[in-house]
Design an enzyme around this catalytic site. Structure first.
Site, mmCIF file in Angstrom:
data_model
loop_
_atom_site.group_PDB
_atom_site.id
_atom_site.type_symbol
_atom_site.label_atom_id
_atom_site.label_comp_id
_atom_site.label_asym_id
_atom_site.label_seq_id
_atom_site.Cartn_x
_atom_site.Cartn_y
_atom_site.Cartn_z
ATOM 1 N N CYS A 4 -8.143 11.700 -6.011
ATOM 2 C CA CYS A 4 -8.245 10.381 -5.392
ATOM 3 C C CYS A 4 -7.821 10.393 -3.920
ATOM 4 O O CYS A 4 -7.687 9.351 -3.302
ATOM 5 C CB CYS A 4 -7.436 9.355 -6.178
ATOM 6 S SG CYS A 4 -5.689 9.755 -6.270
ATOM 7 N N GLU A 56 0.277 16.055 -5.935
ATOM 8 C CA GLU A 56 0.157 15.986 -4.475
ATOM 9 C C GLU A 56 1.272 16.734 -3.761
ATOM 10 O O GLU A 56 1.459 16.576 -2.555
ATOM 11 C CB GLU A 56 0.082 14.520 -4.013
ATOM 12 C CG GLU A 56 1.155 13.610 -4.559
ATOM 13 C CD GLU A 56 0.935 12.134 -4.194
ATOM 14 O OE1 GLU A 56 0.144 11.834 -3.300
ATOM 15 O OE2 GLU A 56 1.595 11.288 -4.822
ATOM 16 N N HIS A 74 -2.462 5.795 6.800
ATOM 17 C CA HIS A 74 -2.757 4.721 5.861
ATOM 18 C C HIS A 74 -3.590 3.623 6.510
ATOM 19 O O HIS A 74 -4.428 2.999 5.877
ATOM 20 C CB HIS A 74 -1.464 4.164 5.261
ATOM 21 C CG HIS A 74 -1.076 4.878 4.001
ATOM 22 N ND1 HIS A 74 0.206 5.262 3.719
ATOM 23 C CD2 HIS A 74 -1.806 5.306 2.940
ATOM 24 C CE1 HIS A 74 0.249 5.888 2.547
ATOM 25 N NE2 HIS A 74 -0.954 5.921 2.056
HETATM 26 C C1 PEP Z 1 -3.026 11.133 -1.641
HETATM 27 O O1 PEP Z 1 -1.935 11.468 -1.208
HETATM 28 O O2 PEP Z 1 -4.033 11.844 -1.595
HETATM 29 C C2 PEP Z 1 -3.194 9.796 -2.236
HETATM 30 C C3 PEP Z 1 -4.319 9.445 -2.812
HETATM 31 O O3 PEP Z 1 -2.162 8.942 -2.106
HETATM 32 P P1 PEP Z 1 -1.825 8.144 -0.764
HETATM 33 O O4 PEP Z 1 -2.951 8.375 0.179
HETATM 34 O O5 PEP Z 1 -1.657 6.746 -1.135
HETATM 35 O O6 PEP Z 1 -0.555 8.789 -0.329
HETATM 36 MG MG MG Z 2 -0.185 10.341 -1.792
#
Ligand code: PEP
Ligand code: MG
Length: 883
Positions: free
Chosen positions: A837, A750, A457
């Protein structure tokens, strides 16, 4: 079996389409022979890449039949040239060069002037009436052969040359006379004997065998392997070896060697560029032994060769329909072309060429778009190192967020904020980052971490903000208490200045000059064409009104992901968010939620305001707990300090530490995240939905236009979870008296189970957005936070992977899950909207895959939006050739 197949092709037999087999150089030399005529291109033959592969597979053994086929091809070459290789009176000399499928400039080996020995050098001297030339060629051959074929070190060879130059009192190799060159060659042969225990080979056929082998061996050399890793060229491709009749640029003042680009290779401007050296061989131009002259000066030095070269550059560009990078030799006034290839070019040159090529009628728009390397466009959107600047690398890590940055080192987010307040530019250096650090990201010019990868992240927050970041620089040992970082015996202290390049993952102590990005009119044109041609929508992952503004500036058509847990990162409200997560009772959580609710409402209003007329996907909270609760180790240290100092905060700190221990999960990425949080505590999502609905109602009231609202549920595995959430949303909407409000409810896809039961989920959802970060993590079982370090490097080294699956979608595995879910989801609900995304939404190769998978849009960080627009257009063109 390879011994039965054709292993060697004459240049007259090949063409550009045979690149995989003949390598780029072999295929293009063959093509040039066809289009420019055999008198312009010295004749020769290519030993195929398949031979190299067989050689590698057989543990460096040439395949059966090779010797025979090479000798036949050599016979044809000798007949064509009217001379025999290494003949004592009038020798044919050849070059032996590598040539992989993709060019690897300077990475593989070359041997020139092969065929010279003690007899043929005298023959060459007589027949050319140029003794100096003959001995200069011979000493170069001994030099190259010794180094490339037998591993005699370049330094020991250079030392011998230097010694002779010093004794002769000259500075340049070209100033050495015949006697000197004879003596030098003798010394080089002695060096060869000393290092290899053998005499320098006199048999030209033995020389040739060695040189071909050396070319194949260079494919396995350290330099080449490292280059392939960086440029994602598979090891299994192998290189071809090209044997070509020599022409000589070192025959005196009417001869020269050079490289020429059909346009300026740095700016892309239409004027050809390049370098040449009179009385020199090609190696001199590239090796930097002498300083070459600009190609424009060739006009004065050799006017007719110059004119011919300019005509040929245009002709080649027209034929290949792309900017060319060529090598040429002028031998006593006659121009020969030795190779041509598509020019590698920086982003600005690529964009400039594409636009000019269309304006000049050379290419159609869709063809011009395909000449652009979308990945490189990053350089036009961030600061970069001034190209060509030399610097010493201090250490390296993962290229986690592109762009270059410089600043004084700080070790904590608070110090970064303080320094920024004082107007100082800083780089935040941390072992790894957590939610607490985000305020430091904002304050810093760039971020360095010693742990973590591209999918962490930290990295994606940095990318979202457009802050350069090098992550996982494992050699950095960071001691936060002492505020010092150690690397290779060097100590870096707070306040020391470092410079980082997040596009390459390098860190340096040198003050490399930085260059600002430029949005040129040509880039605008390319983006306009892209928008006309693409069929995929391009949205942005943006959490705040500020990010959203940037996203719109870059041409996003909506927000595909607002990570609502990120909204308060780096703000004074972060502690409220933490209080909500740390709450021990419903009352405590209720109080924190109330405060968050009104803050979120204001926030969403601002976001809707910026995004008027475009869809906004708000994802309900998805906080992996390890990113949002205080760090247990640091807290334990504080407790200890408070204990020894008799601090009043001790009891509170101890209590917090206990709570942190209660909340700590062994696998937080698989823990109380996403929809699971709402199953445990529905009040959290209720607060958020109500904030969204209230914000929407106020926006309608104030601006007279309803936002295009999409609410998204993260980490869904079960269709029942979606059912439960739909009930929750309906309940809140009713409670807020907003049943007329248009709101679509979708899910992140996901988790693998969600893909398998996509039909059941689709019956309950209006849209899917693939979260390919977590889908990759859960399908492959690789931790997105940890994989970037040694593990990935090993997997790449051993060819298990060609690229990180967190950067480019793993098509057969994770990609299959995406296709499956898209397919069965649409079976159940044909109007189902499909987006992506995860970080792959900004990766050109993955975008091409999503196009084929039939998705409606990709969503990526604002700074990737222009790249995604171009990549989406390229994907559309590739899907429907002809534009
Ligand atoms: C993902 O898991 O691809 C996503 C967009 O969510 P995050 O990266 O916030 O877990
Ligand atoms: Mg995610």
């Amino acid at each position: 079996m390879i011994s039965k197949s054709k292993l060697v092709y004459d240049f007259s037999e090949g063409s550009r389409e045979m690149r995989d087999l003949l390598g780029g150089k072999g295929a293009n030399v063959a093509e040039m022979t066809r289009i420019l005529g055999p008198e312009r291109v010295p004749a020769g033959f290519t030993i195929t890449t398949e031979v190299c592969v067989a050689y590698m597979e057989a543990d460096r053994q040439e395949p059966e039949g090779l010797e025979e086929q090479v000798s036949e091809a050599l016979g044809r070459l000798e007949a064509h040239a009217g001379r025999e290789l290494g003949h004592a009176r009038d020798p044919l000399l050849v070059s032996v060069r590598s040539g992989a499928r993709e060019s690897m400039p300077g990475m593989l080996d070359t041997v020139l002037n092969l065929g010279l020995n003690h007899e043929s050098v005298e023959g060459l001297a007589k027949i050319t009436k140029n003794e100096r030339f003959a001995w200069d060629s011979f000493r170069r051959f001994v030099q190259m052969f010794a180094n490339v074929c037998r591993g005699v070190s370049g330094e020991s060879i250079e030392a011998a040359i230097e010694r002779h130059k010093a004794e002769a009192g000259v500075e340049l190799d070209t100033e050495l006379d015949v006697d000197r060159l004879r003596a030098l060659t003798g010394d080089l042969e002695a060096l060869y004997r000393q290092k290899t225990g053998e005499d320098f080979p006199q048999d030209p056929y033995e020389q040739l065998r060695h040189a071909i082998r050396a070319v194949f061996d260079s494919w396995l050399g350290e330099r080449a392997v490292a280059y392939r890793r960086m440029n994602r060229i598979p090891d299994r491709w192998g290189t071809a070896a090209n044997v070509q009749q020599m022409v000589f640029g070192n025959k005196g003042d009417s001869s020269c060697s050079g490289v020429a680009f059909s346009r300026d290779e740095v700016t892309g401007e239409p004027e050809p560029s390049g370098d040449f050296l009179v009385n020199a061989q090609g190696e001199d131009v590239v090796s930097g032994v002498r300083t070459p002259r600009d190609i424009s000066e060739l006009r004065g030095a050799m006017p007719s060769a110059h004119q011919e070269l300019m005509d040929i550059l245009r002709a080649l560009e027209g034929h290949y329909r792309d900017m060319q990078d060529t090598e040429f030799t002028v031998e006593e006034g006659s121009l020969f072309m030795l190779q041509t290839r598509s020019a590698q070019r920086p982003a600005q040159a690529g964009v400039r060429f594409a636009v000019d090529a269309v304006n000049e009628g050379l290419l159609e728009k869709h063809e011009a778009l395909l000449t652009i390397d979308a990945d490189r466009l990053d350089a036009l959107l961030h600061d970069t190192f001034v190209p060509g600047t030399e610097f010493t690398i201090l250490t390296e890590g993962v290229a986690a967020s592109p762009g270059a940055a410089r600043g004084q080192i700080v070790f904590t987010a608070d110090d970064a904020v303080t320094a920024a307040g004082e107007g100082r530019q800083v780089v935040l250096v941390r072992p790894f980052t957590e939610a607490e650090d985000v305020k430091g990201f904002k304050a810093a010019q760039g971020i360095v971490t010693s742990r973590g990868g591209k999918a962490s992240h930290a990295a994606l927050v940095a990318r979202g903000m457009g802050k350069p970041c090098v992550a996982g620089a494992g050699a950095l040992e960071i001691d936060l208490n002492a505020k010092v970082a150690r690397v290779d015996g060097q100590e870096l202290h707070e306040g020391d200045v470092i410079t980082l390049d997040g596009s390459t993952g390098t860190i340096t102590l040198d003050e490399v000059p930085l260059e600002e990005p430029q949005m040129t009119p040509e880039f605008e044109t390319v983006l306009k064409w892209s928008d006309e041609m693409r069929t995929l929508g391009v949205r942005a992952n943006a959490d705040t009104a500020e990010d959203a503004t940037k996203a719109r500036e870059f041409g996003a058509e909506g927000i595909g992901l607002c990570r609502s847990e990120h909204i308060f990162l780096g703000t004074k409200h972060q502690s409220t968010m933490q209080a909500m997560i740390m709450a021990e009772t419903d009352e405590e959580r209720g109080a924190a939620l109330q405060e968050l609710g009104s803050l979120q409402k204001e926030h969403f209003k601002a976001l809707f305001g910026v995004m008027q007329g475009q869809p906004v996907t708000i994802r309900l909270l998805d906080p992996p707990l390890h990113e949002f609760i205080p760090n247990a180790e640091e807290l334990a240290q504080q407790v200890q300090r408070a204990r020894s100092e008799g601090n009043n905060d001790l009891a509170e700190l101890e209590h917090t530490l206990d709570r942190v221990h209660e909340l700590t999960e062994t696998n937080p990425m698989l823990g109380t995240r996403g929809v699971r949080l709402a199953v445990l505590h529905p009040d959290v999502y209720e607060m958020q939905v109500s904030a969204i609905v209230r914000a929407a109602l106020e926006v309608i009231e104030e601006l007279g236009e309803a936002p295009m609202l999409e609410v998204m549920i993260p980490l869904v595995a079960y269709e029942q979870e979606v059912e439960l959430m739909r009930e929750l949303v309906d309940r809140v909407v009713d409670r807020e008296g907003a049943s007329d409000l248009e709101l679509s409810l979708g899910t992140m896809i996901e988790l693998p189970r969600a893909c398998f039961v996509a039909d059941l989920i689709a019956q309950r959802a209006d849209f899917f957005s693939f979260g390919t970060n977590d889908l990759t993590q859960t399908a492959l079982g690789f931790s997105r936070d940890d994989v970037g370090g040694e593990m990935l490097a090993r997997y790449l080294d051993q060819d298990i992977l060609e690229r990180s699956p967190f950067e480019t979608i793993d098509k057969p595995g994770v990609g299959w899950l995406v296709r499956l879910a898209a397919w069965v989801g649409r079976e159940a609900k044909p109007e189902l909207k499909l987006g992506i995304c995860g970080e792959h939404g900004g990766d050109p190769e993955s975008i091409a895959f999503f196009q084929l998978a039939g998705l409606d849009y990709v969503s990526c960080s604002p700074y990737r939006v222009p790249i995604a627009r171009v990549a989406a257009a390229q994907a559309a063109v590739a899907e429907t050739p002809g534009g």
